[in-house]
Enzyme design. Sequence first.
Site, PDB file in Angstrom:
ATOM      1  N   LYS A  11      97.433  20.275 131.569  1.00 11.44           N
ATOM      2  CA  LYS A  11      97.922  21.590 131.476  1.00 11.44           C
ATOM      3  C   LYS A  11      98.130  22.592 132.702  1.00 11.44           C
ATOM      4  CE  LYS A  11      96.485  21.458 126.731  1.00 11.44           C
ATOM      5  NZ  LYS A  11      95.735  22.398 125.374  1.00 11.44           N
ATOM      6  N   ASN A 114      92.571  24.953 128.755  1.00  9.16           N
ATOM      7  CA  ASN A 114      91.609  23.907 128.483  1.00  9.16           C
ATOM      8  C   ASN A 114      91.938  22.738 129.139  1.00  9.16           C
ATOM      9  OD1 ASN A 114      93.124  23.249 126.654  1.00  9.16           O
ATOM     10  ND2 ASN A 114      91.959  23.087 124.867  1.00  9.16           N
TER      11      ASN A 114
HETATM   12  P1  RTP Z   1      95.340  19.326 122.261  1.00 13.96           P
HETATM   13  O1  RTP Z   1      96.192  19.440 120.889  1.00 13.96           O
HETATM   14  O2  RTP Z   1      95.625  20.500 123.049  1.00 13.96           O
HETATM   15  O3  RTP Z   1      94.764  18.166 122.955  1.00 13.96           O
HETATM   16  O4  RTP Z   1      93.738  20.037 121.988  1.00 13.96           O
HETATM   17  P2  RTP Z   1      93.065  19.766 120.808  1.00 13.96           P
HETATM   18  O5  RTP Z   1      93.497  18.592 120.049  1.00 13.96           O
HETATM   19  O6  RTP Z   1      91.427  19.627 121.190  1.00 13.96           O
HETATM   20  O7  RTP Z   1      92.930  21.186 119.917  1.00 13.96           O
HETATM   21  P3  RTP Z   1      94.105  21.247 118.481  1.00 13.96           P
HETATM   22  O8  RTP Z   1      93.334  21.982 117.552  1.00 13.96           O
HETATM   23  O9  RTP Z   1      95.012  20.286 118.620  1.00 13.96           O
HETATM   24  O10 RTP Z   1      94.778  22.720 119.186  1.00 13.96           O
HETATM   25  C1  RTP Z   1      95.695  22.863 120.250  1.00 13.96           C
HETATM   26  C2  RTP Z   1      95.242  23.757 121.398  1.00 13.96           C
HETATM   27  O11 RTP Z   1      95.642  25.078 120.699  1.00 13.96           O
HETATM   28  C3  RTP Z   1      94.391  25.803 121.635  1.00 13.96           C
HETATM   29  N1  RTP Z   1      93.672  26.511 120.555  1.00 13.96           N
HETATM   30  N2  RTP Z   1      93.127  27.645 120.592  1.00 13.96           N
HETATM   31  N3  RTP Z   1      91.854  30.045 120.137  1.00 13.96           N
HETATM   32  C4  RTP Z   1      91.649  28.965 119.245  1.00 13.96           C
HETATM   33  O12 RTP Z   1      90.754  29.137 118.517  1.00 13.96           O
HETATM   34  C5  RTP Z   1      92.341  27.809 119.742  1.00 13.96           C
HETATM   35  N4  RTP Z   1      92.180  26.685 118.771  1.00 13.96           N
HETATM   36  C6  RTP Z   1      92.898  25.862 119.454  1.00 13.96           C
HETATM   37  C7  RTP Z   1      93.757  24.879 122.337  1.00 13.96           C
HETATM   38  O13 RTP Z   1      94.289  25.090 123.748  1.00 13.96           O
HETATM   39  C8  RTP Z   1      94.110  23.679 121.937  1.00 13.96           C
HETATM   40  O14 RTP Z   1      93.979  22.661 123.021  1.00 13.96           O
END
Ligand code: RTP
Length: 141
Positions: A11, A114
């Site tokens: 990112k 992140n």
């Molecule tokens: P990614 O898709 O980016 O690999 O991350 P992830 O699966 O660990 O998390 P996901 O639930 O798919 O969420 C996508 C991205 O959205 C942002 N996020 N912000 N402020 C919040 O509560 C929140 N929750 C998620 C994060 O940058 C996450 O990587």
Amino acid sequence: MALERTLSIIKPDAVAKNVIGEIYARFEKAGLKVIAAKMKQLSRKEAEGFYAVHRERPFFNALVEFMISGPVMIQTLEGDNAVLKHRDLMGATNPKEAAPGTIRADFADSIDANAVHGSDAAETAAVEIAYFFAATDVLSR
Ligand code: RTP
Ligand code: MG
């Protein structure tokens, strides 16, 4: 074990920190091969489309703004159990909860900035890889 592919995005925060190589080294040490790669400035439309599953979530606009705030490095990784292996290397979404030694623990500043994205299942990986790469640009080796 199943040979899988997954989509990885370094990112804008991690690209700005100049740690693409350090992150690639972790993929390689874990047995994941880069089989397609490109650096790209995402348009708003591309970022919104990529994260369409999160459209109704309260963090959607902030996520899109962040993803277009600078160039990203996008790659397809291939290896045994690539989806889960890559998620393990990444660590928890919130870097405060990420295990020591994971990419997010070492390079991420916040849940918004992140450092990395990784597909969450083989099925979503196929869709995400096709979102960014033509079949002829993915070079299994
Ligand atoms: P990614 O898709 O980016 O690999 O991350 P992830 O699966 O660990 O998390 P996901 O639930 O798919 O969420 C996508 C991205 O959205 C942002 N996020 N912000 N402020 C919040 O509560 C929140 N929750 C998620 C994060 O940058 C996450 O990587
Ligand atoms: Mg996700």
